[in-house]
Motif scaffolding. Structure first.
Motif, PDB file in Angstrom:
ATOM      1  N   ILE A 187       5.173  -9.228  -9.397  1.00  6.50           N
ATOM      2  CA  ILE A 187       5.700  -7.874  -9.549  1.00  6.50           C
ATOM      3  C   ILE A 187       5.272  -7.066  -8.324  1.00  6.50           C
ATOM      4  O   ILE A 187       4.307  -7.428  -7.632  1.00  6.50           O
ATOM      5  CB  ILE A 187       5.191  -7.175 -10.831  1.00  6.50           C
ATOM      6  CG1 ILE A 187       3.658  -7.027 -10.789  1.00  6.50           C
ATOM      7  CG2 ILE A 187       5.618  -7.943 -12.076  1.00  6.50           C
ATOM      8  CD1 ILE A 187       3.102  -6.184 -11.915  1.00  6.50           C
ATOM      9  N   ASN A 188       5.995  -5.973  -8.045  1.00  2.00           N
ATOM     10  CA  ASN A 188       5.618  -5.121  -6.921  1.00  2.00           C
ATOM     11  C   ASN A 188       6.343  -3.785  -7.005  1.00  2.00           C
ATOM     12  O   ASN A 188       7.244  -3.610  -7.845  1.00  2.00           O
ATOM     13  CB  ASN A 188       5.921  -5.801  -5.580  1.00  2.00           C
ATOM     14  CG  ASN A 188       4.821  -5.543  -4.558  1.00  2.00           C
ATOM     15  OD1 ASN A 188       4.262  -4.446  -4.500  1.00  2.00           O
ATOM     16  ND2 ASN A 188       4.504  -6.545  -3.753  1.00  2.00           N
ATOM     17  N   MET A 189       5.941  -2.869  -6.127  1.00  5.89           N
ATOM     18  CA  MET A 189       6.555  -1.541  -6.020  1.00  5.89           C
ATOM     19  C   MET A 189       6.763  -1.218  -4.547  1.00  5.89           C
ATOM     20  O   MET A 189       5.946  -1.597  -3.698  1.00  5.89           O
ATOM     21  CB  MET A 189       5.642  -0.466  -6.632  1.00  5.89           C
ATOM     22  CG  MET A 189       5.311  -0.637  -8.093  1.00  5.89           C
ATOM     23  SD  MET A 189       6.661  -0.147  -9.178  1.00  5.89           S
ATOM     24  CE  MET A 189       6.696   1.629  -8.910  1.00  5.89           C
ATOM     25  N   ILE A 190       7.844  -0.509  -4.234  1.00  7.48           N
ATOM     26  CA  ILE A 190       8.055   0.004  -2.884  1.00  7.48           C
ATOM     27  C   ILE A 190       8.476   1.468  -2.990  1.00  7.48           C
ATOM     28  O   ILE A 190       8.619   2.006  -4.093  1.00  7.48           O
ATOM     29  CB  ILE A 190       9.108  -0.810  -2.097  1.00  7.48           C
ATOM     30  CG1 ILE A 190      10.499  -0.683  -2.740  1.00  7.48           C
ATOM     31  CG2 ILE A 190       8.691  -2.267  -1.987  1.00  7.48           C
ATOM     32  CD1 ILE A 190      11.615  -1.269  -1.875  1.00  7.48           C
ATOM     33  N   ARG A 191       8.699   2.104  -1.850  1.00  6.92           N
ATOM     34  CA  ARG A 191       9.141   3.508  -1.848  1.00  6.92           C
ATOM     35  C   ARG A 191      10.035   3.764  -0.645  1.00  6.92           C
ATOM     36  O   ARG A 191      10.212   2.879   0.210  1.00  6.92           O
ATOM     37  CB  ARG A 191       7.932   4.440  -1.816  1.00  6.92           C
ATOM     38  CG  ARG A 191       7.211   4.458  -0.474  1.00  6.92           C
ATOM     39  CD  ARG A 191       5.883   5.195  -0.509  1.00  6.92           C
ATOM     40  NE  ARG A 191       6.028   6.606  -0.799  1.00  6.92           N
ATOM     41  CZ  ARG A 191       5.005   7.470  -0.799  1.00  6.92           C
ATOM     42  NH1 ARG A 191       3.774   7.035  -0.523  1.00  6.92           N
ATOM     43  NH2 ARG A 191       5.204   8.740  -1.057  1.00  6.92           N
ATOM     44  N   ASP A 192      10.589   4.958  -0.561  1.00  4.29           N
ATOM     45  CA  ASP A 192      11.430   5.341   0.573  1.00  4.29           C
ATOM     46  C   ASP A 192      10.688   5.036   1.876  1.00  4.29           C
ATOM     47  O   ASP A 192       9.528   5.449   2.048  1.00  4.29           O
ATOM     48  CB  ASP A 192      11.752   6.837   0.492  1.00  4.29           C
ATOM     49  CG  ASP A 192      12.568   7.310   1.673  1.00  4.29           C
ATOM     50  OD1 ASP A 192      13.798   7.268   1.597  1.00  4.29           O
ATOM     51  OD2 ASP A 192      11.947   7.715   2.689  1.00  4.29           O
ATOM     52  N   PRO A 193      11.315   4.296   2.804  1.00  6.24           N
ATOM     53  CA  PRO A 193      10.616   3.843   4.015  1.00  6.24           C
ATOM     54  C   PRO A 193      10.000   4.955   4.861  1.00  6.24           C
ATOM     55  O   PRO A 193       8.899   4.765   5.408  1.00  6.24           O
ATOM     56  CB  PRO A 193      11.725   3.110   4.784  1.00  6.24           C
ATOM     57  CG  PRO A 193      12.624   2.584   3.711  1.00  6.24           C
ATOM     58  CD  PRO A 193      12.653   3.675   2.681  1.00  6.24           C
ATOM     59  N   PRO A 198       0.819  -1.221   0.000  1.00  4.39           N
ATOM     60  CA  PRO A 198       0.000   0.000   0.000  1.00  4.39           C
ATOM     61  C   PRO A 198       0.850   1.267   0.000  1.00  4.39           C
ATOM     62  O   PRO A 198       1.995   1.274   0.451  1.00  4.39           O
ATOM     63  CB  PRO A 198      -0.809  -0.130   1.297  1.00  4.39           C
ATOM     64  CG  PRO A 198       0.001  -1.027   2.172  1.00  4.39           C
ATOM     65  CD  PRO A 198       0.668  -1.999   1.236  1.00  4.39           C
ATOM     66  N   LYS A 199       0.270   2.326  -0.534  1.00  2.00           N
ATOM     67  CA  LYS A 199       0.894   3.661  -0.572  1.00  2.00           C
ATOM     68  C   LYS A 199       2.222   3.663  -1.327  1.00  2.00           C
ATOM     69  O   LYS A 199       3.144   4.390  -0.986  1.00  2.00           O
ATOM     70  CB  LYS A 199       1.091   4.210   0.843  1.00  2.00           C
ATOM     71  CG  LYS A 199      -0.162   4.277   1.687  1.00  2.00           C
ATOM     72  CD  LYS A 199      -1.321   4.948   0.947  1.00  2.00           C
ATOM     73  CE  LYS A 199      -1.036   6.391   0.588  1.00  2.00           C
ATOM     74  NZ  LYS A 199      -2.093   6.966  -0.278  1.00  2.00           N
ATOM     75  N   CYS A 200       2.287   2.832  -2.368  1.00  2.15           N
ATOM     76  CA  CYS A 200       3.485   2.790  -3.217  1.00  2.15           C
ATOM     77  C   CYS A 200       3.096   2.867  -4.692  1.00  2.15           C
ATOM     78  O   CYS A 200       3.642   2.165  -5.541  1.00  2.15           O
ATOM     79  CB  CYS A 200       4.290   1.512  -2.955  1.00  2.15           C
ATOM     80  SG  CYS A 200       5.044   1.425  -1.313  1.00  2.15           S
TER      81      CYS A 200
END
Length: 337
Positions: A155-161, A79-81
């Motif tokens: 597949i997936n996405m992440i962001r700055d912690p 979530p939120k990525c």
């Protein structure tokens, strides 16, 4: 004469090993359909032989190109990525490829469905979808394994912690243009009195509330890749290493919100039959207008003091983020992106 034969056998052995190594490298780098057909299966066979000879593990999925449409895309979205934007782009690809895109509608509420129950439900749903490939499964859910016969593509996405933590906090408080009051009520139910709806993230951190700095929140970024094994929640260092292994061995790609377009370009390169055109869709006016509705309504910048506190607490999350970022940068360099 015997000595000459032994020398000849040694030379043949060396040449054979070098040939196998070259074939593996070609298979890993060749992204054309013709190359894939000519060398189909050589990665599996030659890598197995090299593993037996030298103890080197060459089995991985990250960054290894695929062809054809006989695949099940599994997007266990963090979530939120940027997941709503990715969902929209995948749905557009689905409509053009006639992919079955029936969401399983898992309720992401730990009070009503336990992790194991979600995993079992997701596995069953993927099996149903995989009967008619290409197929798409997209939901907020921790990594779950499926039969290889379903030809899964994770597949997936992440962001700055830090940004991930802050964005999630204010989203639970205020929602966005599409999920306002409904999201706030859900947050109140889930976090109870510890979720102060008018308290800033700075205030929450300084008061050490569970709503912002619980172990679950701090490890959530890599927990999504670790899965539902009990140690994913109880042994965070083990969880981190397991998450890294999952990325390497199970995922086609894990992108970054901060480098969204490059992630999409790599998706096109790695699986053109499935994702070709996704970058064009990303730049469309329709996508841009819709994405504006997905932004969290209110976010207050962090103070330097709180940023330093949270950065220290998120050390393991940043280890995972840096790991994913390094792999993505190497892949971009390989494809000249």
């Amino acid at each position: 004469m015997g000595l000459t034969k032994r020398k000849l056998l040694i030379v043949i052995s060396i040449v054979g090993t070098l040939t196998l190594t070259l074939l593996v490298l070609i298979c890993q780098r060749d992204t054309t359909e013709i190359g894939s057909r000519l060398l189909g299966g050589c990665l599996t066979d030659s890598s197995r032989m090299l593993t037996e000879q030298h103890g080197t593990t060459l089995h991985k999925k990250y960054g290894v190109p695929i062809t054809g449409l006989n695949h099940t895309i599994i997007y266990n979205k963090v979530p939120k990525c940027g997941s709503r934007t990715m969902d929209m782009l995948l749905r557009w690809r689905c409509s053009k490829l006639d992919i079955r895109n029936k969401r399983c509608n898992i309720v992401y509420d730990f009070d009503t469905i336990d992790l194991k129950g979600k995993e079992e439900f997701a596995i069953k749903r993927v099996q149903q979808l995989a009967a008619h490939t290409p197929a798409l499964f997209s939901e907020h859910i921790f990594y779950f394994p499926v039969e290889k016969s379903n030809n899964p593509i994770y597949i997936n996405m992440i962001r700055d912690p830090i940004e991930f933590l802050v964005s999630g906090y204010y989203f639970r408080q205020h929602g966005d243009r599409l999920a306002g009051p409904r999201n706030v009520e859900r947050s109140k139910k889930r976090f109870g009195l510890d979720m102060k709806m008018n308290e800033t993230f700075d205030q929450c951190v300084l008061k050490e509330r569970q709503a912002c700095v619980s172990e679950g929140h701090l490890s959530m970024l890599f927990h999504f890749f670790c899965g539902t094994h009990p140690k994913c929640s109880t042994d965070l260092k083990w969880s981190l290493n397991e998450a890294k292994r999952r990325v390497e061995e199970e995922y086609l790609i894990v992108g970054l919100l901060e480098d969204y377009e490059s992630t999409l370009r790599l998706m096109e390169k790695l699986a053109p039959s499935l994702f070709k055109g996704i970058v064009t869709d990303y730049h469309s006016d329709v996508r841009k207008k819709r994405s504006e509705k997905y932004q969290t309504i209110f976010k207050k910048p962090l103070s330097a003091e709180v940023r330093a506190i949270v950065r220290e607490k998120l050390d393991l999350a940043y280890q995972f983020y840096d790991f994913v970022k390094t792999k993505l940068e190497l892949l971009k360099k390989e494809y000249d992106i």
